[in-house]
Design a protein around this motif. Structure first.
Motif: not given
Length: 123
Positions: A102, A105, A108-109
């Motif tokens: 999580k 992610a 990266h976002e």
């Protein structure tokens, strides 16, 4: 939004850098998901961009803040499942700070927000 332009040294001009960061932060708080403090973001980026291992002591030294401040930030990041802590099997006194799916992610976002914001500033 004005276009990006760079100085002779290839760096963003100060006003443009602030405008870019402003846009990234605005996009960050508008999206669904956690709204992290600057300290929490600094911890996240350190853990995800610098090679492990990461310890509470090491993060405190790297960021120049107290171990209790790191611990409080890690409490929040852990409750959000963005990072996790585990005892170091080699030295049980050390607490290792580890990445999570999580958290990966999220980073990266966030990077995608920066890229999208910078493209929005290009002429």
């Amino acid at each position: 939004m004005p276009g990006l332009s760079f100085g002779e040294d290839g760096a963003l001009k100060p006003g443009e850098a602030l405008s870019l960061w402003h846009d990234v932060i605005l996009q960050s708080v508008r999206r669904a998901g956690p709204d992290l403090s600057s300290r929490q973001l600094a911890i996240m980026f350190t853990v995800y961009l610098d090679p492990p291992p990461h310890t509470v002591r090491g993060l405190a030294a790297t960021l120049g803040v107290s171990k209790p401040a790191i611990t409080r930030a890690l409490d929040t990041l852990g409750s959000l499942e963005l990072l996790k802590r585990a005892r170091d099997d080699a030295d049980r006194r050390n607490v290792l700070v580890q990445r999570t799916v999580k958290g990966s992610a999220f980073v990266h976002e966030f990077a995608d927000l920066i890229v999208a914001s910078s493209r929005g500033m290009e002429t």
